[in-house]
Design an enzyme around this catalytic site. Structure first.
Site, mmCIF file in Angstrom:
data_model
loop_
_atom_site.group_PDB
_atom_site.id
_atom_site.type_symbol
_atom_site.label_atom_id
_atom_site.label_comp_id
_atom_site.label_asym_id
_atom_site.label_seq_id
_atom_site.Cartn_x
_atom_site.Cartn_y
_atom_site.Cartn_z
ATOM 1 N N ARG A 106 0.881 -1.181 0.000
ATOM 2 C CA ARG A 106 0.000 0.000 0.000
ATOM 3 C C ARG A 106 0.911 1.222 0.000
ATOM 4 N NH1 ARG A 106 -5.182 1.656 3.608
ATOM 5 N NH2 ARG A 106 -6.076 0.240 2.078
ATOM 6 N N HIS A 133 -7.562 0.720 -6.146
ATOM 7 C CA HIS A 133 -7.718 -0.106 -4.940
ATOM 8 C C HIS A 133 -8.413 -1.409 -5.363
ATOM 9 C CE1 HIS A 133 -7.861 -1.235 -0.896
ATOM 10 N NE2 HIS A 133 -8.706 -0.374 -0.376
ATOM 11 N N GLN A 136 -10.215 -4.042 -2.863
ATOM 12 C CA GLN A 136 -11.493 -3.557 -2.354
ATOM 13 C C GLN A 136 -12.584 -3.741 -3.409
ATOM 14 O OE1 GLN A 136 -12.362 -1.904 0.874
ATOM 15 N NE2 GLN A 136 -14.284 -2.593 -0.008
ATOM 16 N N ASP A 228 -17.255 7.068 -1.124
ATOM 17 C CA ASP A 228 -15.961 7.010 -0.428
ATOM 18 C C ASP A 228 -15.657 8.433 0.051
ATOM 19 O OD1 ASP A 228 -13.407 6.278 0.463
ATOM 20 O OD2 ASP A 228 -12.526 6.244 -1.548
ATOM 21 N N CYS A 268 -16.369 1.771 1.243
ATOM 22 C CA CYS A 268 -15.185 0.949 1.530
ATOM 23 C C CYS A 268 -14.688 1.142 2.954
ATOM 24 C CB CYS A 268 -14.085 1.275 0.525
ATOM 25 S SG CYS A 268 -13.597 2.998 0.524
ATOM 26 N N ARG A 296 -13.429 -8.517 2.757
ATOM 27 C CA ARG A 296 -12.023 -8.293 2.387
ATOM 28 C C ARG A 296 -11.198 -9.528 2.733
ATOM 29 N NH1 ARG A 296 -10.112 -3.093 2.190
ATOM 30 N NH2 ARG A 296 -8.260 -4.039 1.284
#
Ligand code: CP
Ligand code: NVA
Length: 313
Positions: A106, A133, A136, A228, A268, A296
């Site tokens: 990340r 991402h 996700q 988001d 998310c 996840r």
């Protein structure tokens, strides 16, 4: 299917069949974990997890998931490794490849992840960049499938900032044959190159990926409303200006009433209540955000097992 030893950097790089395989294996692994059945497909393997940004869900789900698969995960932050000191990505890639069986990263720059994958001899998994991402968004497909069974032909409306999440959802929807509208104001719309790539993918699955400013028009008939944060990690100093620019792009009960009655609401997380989503909707009966977060674990276990296991899954 042929995911063994590959990288997972962008959903755009996956075939429609590979996306379906990830979702199928995730379903099997979720069932095994719930039933307490052994599923140690990565026994004796190691995973390096590089984090240059904060995380709750990604770090925990990768770490727990890799351990549940029988392997040993190793957490490396900028502060606790030589990455923060500026050791080149290409050196980190070659050194870690001598020790571990896979690398999850990340970070800020998407190009760093591409460079890491180029120089690493082991699979590299993108755990979020400023651009994408993917883990996700693959999980989001899994959650929608779990809630609504069929993905093809569904309509997902993403509300707000055209960020990494919006980009990966466009790729995910295009592969799954879902129609997606990214409803964002000018100046905060997704990267046009990503939109074009997703639209090209969508031709093959017969769906449409579009961007529009008119939120209330976009949301009509939606099966999924998704949002988001208005300011992503690294944009903290822009938060106030973004709050003004994106103020109307909020999932609230008025907006939700314009979607289909059985529509689900996704985020998310982490969420800023009162900004991109209201408290009542986030905590309301149509919200699936905590199932989404749990998934996840199951989807990333599928990804790791498919990329790194010697067994056929
Ligand atoms: N959704 C997500 O990636 O959360 P974290 O930032 O907590 O990992
Ligand atoms: N767009 C957000 C997602 C966090 C999971 C960010 O990049 O900060």
């Amino acid at each position: 299917m042929g995911l063994r030893n590959k990288d997972l950097i962008s959903i755009h790089d996956l075939t429609v069949g590979e996306v379906a395989t990830i979702l199928d294996v995730a379903k099997k692994l979720k069932r095994k974990q719930k039933n307490g059945e052994p599923h140690q497909y990565l026994k004796g393997k190691t995973l390096a997890m590089l984090f240059s940004k904060a995380s709750t869900r990604t770090r925990t789900s990768f770490e727990v998931g890799f351990w549940q698969l029988g392997g040993h995960p190793i957490y490396l932050s900028d502060a606790s490794s030589q990455i923060g000191r500026g050791e080149p990505v290409r050196d980190t890639a070659r050194v870690l490849s001598r020790f571990v069986d896979g690398i999850m990263i990340r970070t800020f720059s998407h190009d760093s992840v591409i460079e890491l994958a180029e120089y690493a001899d082991v699979p590299v998994i993108n755990g979020l960049t400023d651009l994408l991402h993917p883990c996700q968004a693959l999980t989001d497909l899994f959650t929608i499938q779990e809630k609504m069974e069929v993905l093809k032909g569904r309509k997902l409306v993403y509300v707000g900032d055209g960020n990494n999440m919006a980009h990966s959802l466009m790729f995910a929807c295009a592969k799954a044959g879902m129609n997606m509208i990214c409803a964002s104001p000018e100046g905060y719309q997704p990267n046009p190159e990503i939109v074009k790539m997703a639209q090209e993918d969508a031709v093959h699955t017969g769906c449409s990926i579009t961007v529009e400013e008119d939120l209330f028009n976009a949301v009509k008939g939606a099966d999924v409303l998704y949002t988001d944060a208005w300011a992503s990690m690294g944009q903290e100093e822009e938060h106030n200006i973004r709050k003004q620019a994106l103020a109307k792009y909020q999932i609230n009960s008025e907006l939700l009433a314009m979607a289909r009655p059985e529509a689900i609401v996704m985020h998310c997380l982490p969420a800023y209540r009162g900004e991109e989503i209201t408290e009542d909707v986030l905590e309301g009966p149509q919200s699936v955000v905590f199932d989404q977060a749990e998934n996840r674990l199951h989807v990333q276990k599928a990804i790791m097992a498919l990329l790194m296991s010697d067994e056929i899954l």
